[in-house]
Every structure is written in structure tokens, then in C-alpha cells.
Motif scaffolding. Structure first.
Motif, short mmCIF file in Angstrom:
data_model
loop_
_atom_site.label_atom_id
_atom_site.label_comp_id
_atom_site.label_asym_id
_atom_site.label_seq_id
_atom_site.Cartn_x
_atom_site.Cartn_y
_atom_site.Cartn_z
N ASP A 153 53.28 -33.91 -20.87
CA ASP A 153 54.58 -33.50 -21.43
C ASP A 153 55.68 -33.35 -20.38
O ASP A 153 56.83 -33.09 -20.73
CB ASP A 153 54.42 -32.16 -22.17
N LYS A 154 55.33 -33.51 -19.11
CA LYS A 154 56.33 -33.33 -18.06
C LYS A 154 57.52 -34.28 -18.24
O LYS A 154 57.34 -35.46 -18.55
CB LYS A 154 55.70 -33.59 -16.68
N TYR A 155 58.72 -33.74 -18.07
CA TYR A 155 59.97 -34.49 -18.10
C TYR A 155 60.26 -35.13 -19.46
O TYR A 155 61.15 -35.98 -19.57
CB TYR A 155 59.98 -35.58 -17.01
N ASP A 156 59.52 -34.73 -20.49
CA ASP A 156 59.71 -35.31 -21.82
C ASP A 156 60.64 -34.42 -22.64
O ASP A 156 60.25 -33.38 -23.17
CB ASP A 156 58.35 -35.44 -22.53
N LEU A 157 61.89 -34.85 -22.78
CA LEU A 157 62.88 -34.06 -23.51
C LEU A 157 62.81 -34.29 -25.01
O LEU A 157 63.54 -33.66 -25.77
CB LEU A 157 64.30 -34.40 -23.01
N GLU A 158 61.92 -35.17 -25.45
CA GLU A 158 61.76 -35.44 -26.87
C GLU A 158 60.59 -34.67 -27.48
O GLU A 158 60.34 -34.77 -28.68
CB GLU A 158 61.56 -36.95 -27.11
N GLN A 159 59.85 -33.93 -26.69
CA GLN A 159 58.68 -33.22 -27.20
C GLN A 159 59.09 -32.12 -28.17
O GLN A 159 60.21 -31.59 -28.12
CB GLN A 159 57.86 -32.63 -26.06
N ASN A 160 58.17 -31.78 -29.07
CA ASN A 160 58.41 -30.75 -30.07
C ASN A 160 58.04 -29.39 -29.52
O ASN A 160 57.13 -29.27 -28.70
CB ASN A 160 57.57 -31.08 -31.32
N VAL A 161 58.74 -28.36 -29.97
CA VAL A 161 58.45 -27.00 -29.49
C VAL A 161 57.01 -26.58 -29.81
O VAL A 161 56.43 -25.73 -29.12
CB VAL A 161 59.46 -25.99 -30.08
N ARG A 162 56.41 -27.21 -30.83
CA ARG A 162 55.00 -26.90 -31.15
C ARG A 162 54.09 -27.26 -29.98
O ARG A 162 53.06 -26.61 -29.76
CB ARG A 162 54.55 -27.65 -32.41
N THR A 163 54.45 -28.30 -29.22
CA THR A 163 53.63 -28.67 -28.06
C THR A 163 53.67 -27.56 -27.01
O THR A 163 52.69 -27.33 -26.29
CB THR A 163 54.09 -30.00 -27.44
N TYR A 164 54.81 -26.89 -26.91
CA TYR A 164 54.94 -25.78 -25.96
C TYR A 164 54.01 -24.64 -26.34
O TYR A 164 53.27 -24.11 -25.50
CB TYR A 164 56.40 -25.28 -25.93
N PHE A 165 54.02 -24.25 -27.61
CA PHE A 165 53.16 -23.14 -28.05
C PHE A 165 51.69 -23.49 -27.89
O PHE A 165 50.88 -22.64 -27.50
CB PHE A 165 53.48 -22.76 -29.49
N ARG A 166 51.32 -24.73 -28.18
CA ARG A 166 49.93 -25.15 -28.00
C ARG A 166 49.54 -25.11 -26.53
O ARG A 166 48.44 -24.70 -26.18
CB ARG A 166 49.72 -26.55 -28.58
N ARG A 167 50.48 -25.52 -25.69
CA ARG A 167 50.20 -25.56 -24.25
C ARG A 167 50.01 -24.15 -23.68
O ARG A 167 49.07 -23.92 -22.91
CB ARG A 167 51.35 -26.27 -23.52
N ILE A 168 50.89 -23.22 -24.02
CA ILE A 168 50.74 -21.88 -23.45
C ILE A 168 49.55 -21.14 -24.07
O ILE A 168 48.96 -20.26 -23.43
CB ILE A 168 52.03 -21.04 -23.56
#
Length: 320
Positions: A153-168
């Protein structure tokens, strides 16, 4: 109040764990990997995971001779993930000290992370409970998946905020959750207790990481032990930035930053602060903290429960 004051009654056991962590790492005292591991350990840290293990064990048959192995194993797994993270993020500073990859190189850092992980698993072999091993194995797999996702997901400005919550969830919340749970399991606490402790730790972990991500924008380099805005400079999109990217002009600024114009970071940080994104992210962190405290309310009264409550509030509201 300092965090350590909240769990001062555990000071003797925490000191013992600290000493035995050093002994476990220095077992091969001729190795450069032992030296590198010891450097990371002595750089400090909040030791939240060992504390949460000990508090979880207070809900069962508390025996430090047994519980210390779980506490040390969880802290070592956390340390191993930090070493690997610094390679992935190309980080030169952690807790105000040079990272292992900066002082030596990426190869030494990766072997060091593997060595620390191996030591953690060695300690867990002293725990006979099969369920404890299942819980820990699942957590390690999820942490590894979180690290892989972070790279993707690095440097990907198109990713969904759901990916953030899954990652943390995978990179932070799960280890805190299983710290609470494994302490209780190893102490023979009822399933209803250790399952609630898992969810308490999970919600606290989510709040903890979101707060960390907020502090990356709001704290100084001296407070952070690394440059402010490091997450964004390393290509990691965190919750405050997701909210800030709702402004069209922000995306253009971050694209230029990612293209190598690193001197833009100071202005971007100030724009994020002015955008209301910090306040939005803080509300999400507070929601997770409220969920954690609600789960805690379902547990029987005890000193451990009260201490969990105070620590959760402290780390969820901290300013450093």
C-alpha cells in the motif's frame, strides 16, 4: 502522571522480565546479531505488551515463573516486527537512536528480526497450553500479513480507508489483544474472561495506533524520537491523511512529496492540522477507546481491571 506509575505494583515483575529479556537476547553473546538485538531492547519502549500479559494473568492463577515467558515472548515478537518495519520503511532513527539497519545494514537487520522472533518462540515452548500456541501462531501470521500489506500500500493514494484499518489491526491491535488474552489463558482464567480481554486489547490497540498516527503530525521530533511526518515521507497513508486527502489540493501536494519534493512535508503537516483531519481521527480513536472500556465493564471488579482502565485512558489520550 507517568505511565509506569499506573502499574507500579507490577514493578518487581516487570524489572525481572526486563533482566531476563536481556539474558535471552545475549544467549549467543559473541554474535553481532545479539549486539544488534540488545541495542534495540536497551533503547527502551513502553513495554505495554508485557504489562498487559501480567494484568491478564491476574484474572487467573498468577504465577510469575509461568507468566514471564508469555510476557517476554510477546515483547520479543513486537521487537522483531519493529526491526523488519525499519527495513521496509528505510528508517534510520527509532526512539531517538540509530536503527539496526542504519547502524549495520539491511541484511543484519533482517537476521536480527528473525533471531528475536526465534527467541520468542523458544520461550513459548515452556507454556504447555495448546490454545495459547494456536492464538499466538494466528497472531504471528496476521502480523506478517500486515507487514506485506504495508509494503503493497505504500505511496498508493487510491487505497481505501478500510485497508488502513485492516493494516493497523494486523500490525498493532492484534498483538495487544493477544497479550491480554494469553496472560489470562496461561493463568487458567475462564474462557469468558480471556475472550473479553482479547476484545478489550483489540479496541485499545486500534485506539493506540490511531493516536500514534495523529502524533506523527502533531508532535515534535524530540517527542517522537524520529522526524515529524515520517509516516508520510515513507509512503504510509494514515487516518489523518485519509481525511486530509478529501481536499483536492492536498492530493497534488502529497503526489509531489512522493515524487521526491521532501521539503514540502512541513507545509503539508500544517495543512493537515488546519484541515480538521486531526479532530476527525481523534474522534475515531475515542470511539475505539469507548468500546474497550465498555468490554472492560463486563469483567469482575479487581485491581487488574482498574489498572487496565487507567492504562487504556492514558495511552488513548497521550500527547507523546
Amino acid at each position: 502522571m507517568k505511565l509506569q506509575m499506573i502499574y507500579a505494583f507490577l514493578h518487581g515483575d516487570i524489572s525481572r522480565i526486563e533482566k531476563e529479556l536481556e539474558e535471552a537476547i545475549e544467549k549467543e553473546n559473541t554474535s553481532i546479531i545479539s549486539e544488534a538485538s540488545l541495542q534495540l531492547l536497551q533503547a527502551g519502549g513502553k513495554r505495554i505488551r508485557p504489562v498487559f500479559v501480567l494484568l491478564g494473568a491476574k484474572f487467573g492463577d498468577y504465577d510469575i515463573e509461568n507468566i514471564k515467558n508469555v510476557a517476554m515472548a510477546l515483547e520479543l515478537i513486537h521487537m522483531a516486527s519493529l526491526v523488519h518495519d525499519d527495513v521496509v520503511d528505510d528508517s534510520d532513527v527509532r526512539r531517538g537512536q540509530p536503527t539496526i539497519k542504519a547502524k549495520w545494514d539491511n541484511r543484519i537487520a533482517m537476521y536480527t528480526g528473525d533471531y528475536i522472533l526465534g527467541r520468542s518462540l523458544e520461550l513459548m515452548t515452556k507454556i504447555p497450553n495448546v490454545e495459547a500456541h494456536k492464538v499466538l501462531s494466528h497472531a504471528i501470521v496476521e502480523v506478517c500479513l500486515g507487514e506485506i500489506e504495508q509494503i503493497k500500500d505504500k505511496y498508493d493514494l487510491e487505497q481505501n480507508v478500510r485497508t488502513y484499518f485492516r493494516r493497523i489491526k494486523r500490525k498493532t491491535a492484534l498483538l495487544i489483544a493477544v497479550s491480554c488474552q494469553l496472560g489470562a489463558i496461561a493463568a487458567g482464567a475462564d474462557k469468558s474472561i480471556h475472550e473479553r480481554l482479547y476484545w478489550f486489547g483489540y479496541y485499545v490497540g486500534m485506539s493506540f495506533q490511531i493516536t500514534d498516527d495523529i502524533l506523527d503530525f502533531t508532535s515534535s521530533e524530540k517527542q517522537l524520537g524520529k522526524p515529524a511526518g515520517s509516516d508520510l515521507l515513507q509512503g504510509n497513508i494514515t487516518l489523518p491523511m485519509f481525511y486530509a486527502l478529501e481536499m483536492p489540493e492536498m492530493k497534488e501536494q502529497v503526489e509531489k512529496l512522493f515524487a521526491g519534493e521532501h521539503d514540502r512535508i512541513t507545509a503539508i503537516i500544517e495543512d493537515v492540522k488546519r484541515s480538521g483531519s486531526i479532530e476527525k481521527a481523534t474522534k475515531v480513536s475515542d470511539l475505539y477507546l469507548d468500546k474497550a472500556l465498555s468490554v472492560l465493564d463486563e469483567l469482575p471488579p479487581s485491581k487488574a481491571k482498574n489498572t487496565y482502565n487507567r492504562i487504556a485512558k492514558f495511552i488513548g489520550k497521550r500527547k507523546f
